[in-house]
Design a protein around this motif. Structure first.
Motif, PDB file in Angstrom:
ATOM      1  N   ALA A 105       0.832  -1.430  -0.134  1.00 51.97           N
ATOM      2  CA  ALA A 105       0.391   0.158  -0.206  1.00 51.97           C
ATOM      3  C   ALA A 105       0.518   1.468  -0.262  1.00 51.97           C
ATOM      4  CB  ALA A 105      -0.860  -0.069   1.047  1.00 51.97           C
ATOM      5  N   LEU A 106       1.450   1.397   1.344  1.00 42.86           N
ATOM      6  CA  LEU A 106       2.706   2.676   0.835  1.00 42.86           C
ATOM      7  C   LEU A 106       3.687   2.679  -0.093  1.00 42.86           C
ATOM      8  CD1 LEU A 106       3.903   1.741   4.443  1.00 42.86           C
ATOM      9  CD2 LEU A 106       2.506   3.682   4.051  1.00 42.86           C
ATOM     10  N   SER A 107       4.201   1.904  -1.470  1.00 46.60           N
ATOM     11  CA  SER A 107       4.279   1.966  -2.023  1.00 46.60           C
ATOM     12  C   SER A 107       3.261   1.904  -3.351  1.00 46.60           C
ATOM     13  CB  SER A 107       5.084   0.450  -3.170  1.00 46.60           C
ATOM     14  OG  SER A 107       4.752  -0.509  -3.107  1.00 46.60           O
ATOM     15  N   GLN A 108       1.620   2.035  -3.788  1.00 37.37           N
ATOM     16  CA  GLN A 108       1.371   2.271  -4.341  1.00 37.37           C
ATOM     17  C   GLN A 108       0.694   3.730  -3.612  1.00 37.37           C
ATOM     18  OE1 GLN A 108       0.924   0.315  -7.305  1.00 37.37           O
ATOM     19  NE2 GLN A 108       2.515  -0.411  -5.878  1.00 37.37           N
ATOM     20  N   ALA A 109       0.882   3.957  -2.982  1.00 37.63           N
ATOM     21  CA  ALA A 109       0.551   5.558  -2.492  1.00 37.63           C
ATOM     22  C   ALA A 109      -0.169   6.949  -3.123  1.00 37.63           C
ATOM     23  CB  ALA A 109       0.707   5.304  -0.681  1.00 37.63           C
ATOM     24  N   ALA A 110       1.685   7.420  -4.062  1.00 39.10           N
ATOM     25  CA  ALA A 110       1.158   8.464  -5.063  1.00 39.10           C
ATOM     26  C   ALA A 110       0.491   8.311  -5.845  1.00 39.10           C
ATOM     27  CB  ALA A 110       2.446   8.058  -4.673  1.00 39.10           C
ATOM     28  N   GLU A 111      -0.282   6.371  -6.441  1.00 41.49           N
ATOM     29  CA  GLU A 111      -0.758   6.981  -7.416  1.00 41.49           C
ATOM     30  C   GLU A 111      -2.129   5.952  -7.647  1.00 41.49           C
ATOM     31  OE1 GLU A 111       2.437   4.758  -7.446  1.00 41.49           O
ATOM     32  OE2 GLU A 111       3.341   5.833  -8.376  1.00 41.49           O
ATOM     33  N   ILE A 112      -2.535   5.673  -6.216  1.00 43.64           N
ATOM     34  CA  ILE A 112      -3.898   5.067  -5.657  1.00 43.64           C
ATOM     35  C   ILE A 112      -4.259   6.067  -4.690  1.00 43.64           C
ATOM     36  CG2 ILE A 112      -5.329   3.000  -5.121  1.00 43.64           C
ATOM     37  CD1 ILE A 112      -2.861   1.285  -6.502  1.00 43.64           C
ATOM     38  N   PRO A 113      -5.888   6.397  -4.463  1.00 46.62           N
ATOM     39  CA  PRO A 113      -6.240   6.777  -3.508  1.00 46.62           C
ATOM     40  C   PRO A 113      -6.183   5.990  -2.528  1.00 46.62           C
ATOM     41  CG  PRO A 113      -7.626   7.533  -5.353  1.00 46.62           C
ATOM     42  CD  PRO A 113      -6.131   6.189  -5.878  1.00 46.62           C
ATOM     43  N   THR A 114      -5.956   6.680  -1.083  1.00 46.69           N
ATOM     44  CA  THR A 114      -5.819   6.294  -0.351  1.00 46.69           C
ATOM     45  C   THR A 114      -7.003   5.468   0.657  1.00 46.69           C
ATOM     46  OG1 THR A 114      -4.509   8.244   0.889  1.00 46.69           O
ATOM     47  CG2 THR A 114      -6.025   6.647   2.445  1.00 46.69           C
ATOM     48  N   ALA A 115      -7.960   5.574  -0.007  1.00 45.74           N
ATOM     49  CA  ALA A 115      -9.510   5.264   0.154  1.00 45.74           C
ATOM     50  C   ALA A 115      -9.652   3.743  -0.175  1.00 45.74           C
ATOM     51  CB  ALA A 115     -10.341   5.592   0.429  1.00 45.74           C
ATOM     52  N   LEU A 117      -6.451   2.009  -1.132  1.00 48.07           N
ATOM     53  CA  LEU A 117      -5.679   1.301  -0.786  1.00 48.07           C
ATOM     54  C   LEU A 117      -6.193   0.598   0.406  1.00 48.07           C
ATOM     55  CD1 LEU A 117      -3.104   4.030  -0.995  1.00 48.07           C
ATOM     56  CD2 LEU A 117      -2.950   0.943  -2.520  1.00 48.07           C
ATOM     57  N   LEU A 118      -7.420   0.941   1.136  1.00 55.17           N
ATOM     58  CA  LEU A 118      -7.614   1.238   2.996  1.00 55.17           C
ATOM     59  C   LEU A 118      -8.589   0.063   2.447  1.00 55.17           C
ATOM     60  CD1 LEU A 118      -8.258   3.451   5.019  1.00 55.17           C
ATOM     61  CD2 LEU A 118      -6.278   2.459   4.781  1.00 55.17           C
ATOM     62  N   GLN A 119      -9.369   0.090   0.569  1.00 53.93           N
ATOM     63  CA  GLN A 119     -10.399  -0.857   1.066  1.00 53.93           C
ATOM     64  C   GLN A 119      -9.258  -1.861   0.274  1.00 53.93           C
ATOM     65  OE1 GLN A 119     -11.550  -2.182  -2.850  1.00 53.93           O
ATOM     66  NE2 GLN A 119     -13.411  -3.205  -1.661  1.00 53.93           N
ATOM     67  N   GLN A 120      -9.100  -1.932  -0.676  1.00 52.31           N
ATOM     68  CA  GLN A 120      -8.273  -3.191  -1.124  1.00 52.31           C
ATOM     69  C   GLN A 120      -8.014  -4.041  -0.227  1.00 52.31           C
ATOM     70  OE1 GLN A 120      -6.135  -0.662  -4.363  1.00 52.31           O
ATOM     71  NE2 GLN A 120      -5.956  -3.017  -5.259  1.00 52.31           N
ATOM     72  N   ALA A 121      -7.292  -3.386   0.821  1.00 54.85           N
ATOM     73  CA  ALA A 121      -6.600  -4.603   1.522  1.00 54.85           C
ATOM     74  C   ALA A 121      -7.661  -4.094   3.210  1.00 54.85           C
ATOM     75  CB  ALA A 121      -5.765  -3.569   2.897  1.00 54.85           C
ATOM     76  N   THR A 122      -9.291  -3.985   2.948  1.00 54.05           N
ATOM     77  CA  THR A 122     -10.425  -4.909   3.721  1.00 54.05           C
ATOM     78  C   THR A 122     -10.439  -5.550   3.281  1.00 54.05           C
ATOM     79  OG1 THR A 122     -10.403  -2.385   4.605  1.00 54.05           O
ATOM     80  CG2 THR A 122     -12.311  -3.793   4.608  1.00 54.05           C
ATOM     81  N   ALA A 123     -10.570  -6.235   1.794  1.00 54.95           N
ATOM     82  CA  ALA A 123     -11.095  -7.010   0.781  1.00 54.95           C
ATOM     83  C   ALA A 123     -10.548  -8.212   1.130  1.00 54.95           C
ATOM     84  CB  ALA A 123     -10.978  -6.723  -0.235  1.00 54.95           C
ATOM     85  N   ALA A 124      -9.143  -7.715   1.727  1.00 53.89           N
ATOM     86  CA  ALA A 124      -7.993  -8.897   1.550  1.00 53.89           C
ATOM     87  C   ALA A 124      -7.856  -9.559   2.982  1.00 53.89           C
ATOM     88  CB  ALA A 124      -7.101  -8.050   0.807  1.00 53.89           C
ATOM     89  N   GLY A 125      -8.522  -8.643   3.785  1.00 53.45           N
ATOM     90  CA  GLY A 125      -8.871  -9.056   5.178  1.00 53.45           C
ATOM     91  C   GLY A 125      -7.843  -8.540   6.211  1.00 53.45           C
ATOM     92  N   ASP A 127      -6.790  -4.335   8.159  1.00 51.04           N
ATOM     93  CA  ASP A 127      -6.975  -3.310   8.874  1.00 51.04           C
ATOM     94  C   ASP A 127      -5.953  -2.523   8.348  1.00 51.04           C
ATOM     95  OD1 ASP A 127      -8.238  -1.073   9.873  1.00 51.04           O
ATOM     96  OD2 ASP A 127      -8.140  -1.607  11.231  1.00 51.04           O
ATOM     97  N   LEU A 128      -5.591  -1.258   7.662  1.00 50.83           N
ATOM     98  CA  LEU A 128      -4.933  -0.455   7.316  1.00 50.83           C
ATOM     99  C   LEU A 128      -4.941   0.592   7.714  1.00 50.83           C
ATOM    100  CD1 LEU A 128      -2.500  -2.361   4.182  1.00 50.83           C
ATOM    101  CD2 LEU A 128      -2.645  -2.797   6.283  1.00 50.83           C
ATOM    102  N   SER A 129      -6.382   0.909   8.533  1.00 50.01           N
ATOM    103  CA  SER A 129      -6.709   1.862   8.796  1.00 50.01           C
ATOM    104  C   SER A 129      -5.510   3.427   9.923  1.00 50.01           C
ATOM    105  CB  SER A 129      -7.953   2.282   9.645  1.00 50.01           C
ATOM    106  OG  SER A 129      -7.675   1.648  10.658  1.00 50.01           O
ATOM    107  N   LYS A 130      -4.328   2.620  10.251  1.00 46.83           N
ATOM    108  CA  LYS A 130      -3.528   3.374  10.817  1.00 46.83           C
ATOM    109  C   LYS A 130      -2.294   3.953   9.601  1.00 46.83           C
ATOM    110  CE  LYS A 130      -4.195   0.659  15.375  1.00 46.83           C
ATOM    111  NZ  LYS A 130      -3.568  -0.049  16.319  1.00 46.83           N
ATOM    112  N   LEU A 131      -2.412   3.142   8.850  1.00 44.32           N
ATOM    113  CA  LEU A 131      -1.882   3.855   7.606  1.00 44.32           C
ATOM    114  C   LEU A 131      -1.823   4.879   7.153  1.00 44.32           C
ATOM    115  CD1 LEU A 131      -0.004   0.951   5.595  1.00 44.32           C
ATOM    116  CD2 LEU A 131       1.518   2.133   7.868  1.00 44.32           C
ATOM    117  N   ALA A 132      -3.192   5.170   7.355  1.00 41.23           N
ATOM    118  CA  ALA A 132      -3.864   6.321   6.324  1.00 41.23           C
ATOM    119  C   ALA A 132      -3.051   7.768   6.613  1.00 41.23           C
ATOM    120  CB  ALA A 132      -5.368   6.419   6.567  1.00 41.23           C
TER     121      ALA A 132
END
Length: 140
Positions: A105-115, A117-125, A127-132
């Motif tokens: 997620a951190l490596s993709q953050a410049a190109e993909i909106p935070t929301a 990235l968080l949704q993709q992480a949640t879908a995979a199981g 919770d990356l909300s602390k990384l927001a």
């Protein structure tokens, strides 16, 4: 080993062992990224033993050890570089998959909106909300 899809070409998993490598090869994976430092627990296989077996199966192996909760900029940049040059599909793993999906997620953050990235992480199981805040900061 539990594989969790993140994108069409990138998945994360918990600890992989030597027997799992044959399964991953048969499943069509081409590139593996180990984000776990050696000796975190006594029973974990070493990165060197996994690398040797992976390469013998024709898998591309990368070892990018990440200390839990620590994501230095150079590790994020290296992960991004590995992904950009990797033959897909790619599997990244650590003890639980959390470090691997976090550095992704951190490596993709410049190109993909935070929301997203968080949704993709949640879908995979995961919770990356602390990384927001860190994900948002990467956009500046």
């Amino acid at each position: 080993m539990e594989i969790k899809p993140v994108t069409a070409s990138f998945v994360v998993a918990d600890q992989v062992n030597e027997a799992d490598l044959q399964i991953l090869k048969a499943a069509g994976f081409n590139t593996l990224i180990c984000n776990r430092p050696d000796n975190e627990t006594p029973e974990q296989p070493t990165a060197a033993s996994l690398a040797e077996r992976a390469r013998s199966l024709g898998l591309t192996w990368h070892w990018l050890p990440i200390t839990p909760g620590q994501f230095p900029d150079d590790s994020i940049a290296r992960f991004k570089h590995i992904l950009s040059a990797a033959e897909e599909p790619v599997l990244a793993f650590c003890r639980t998959g959390t470090r691997s999906i976090s550095v992704w997620a951190l490596s993709q953050a410049a190109e993909i909106p935070t929301a997203d990235l968080l949704q993709q992480a949640t879908a995979a199981g995961y919770d990356l909300s602390k990384l927001a805040p860190q994900l948002d900061a990467a956009k500046r």
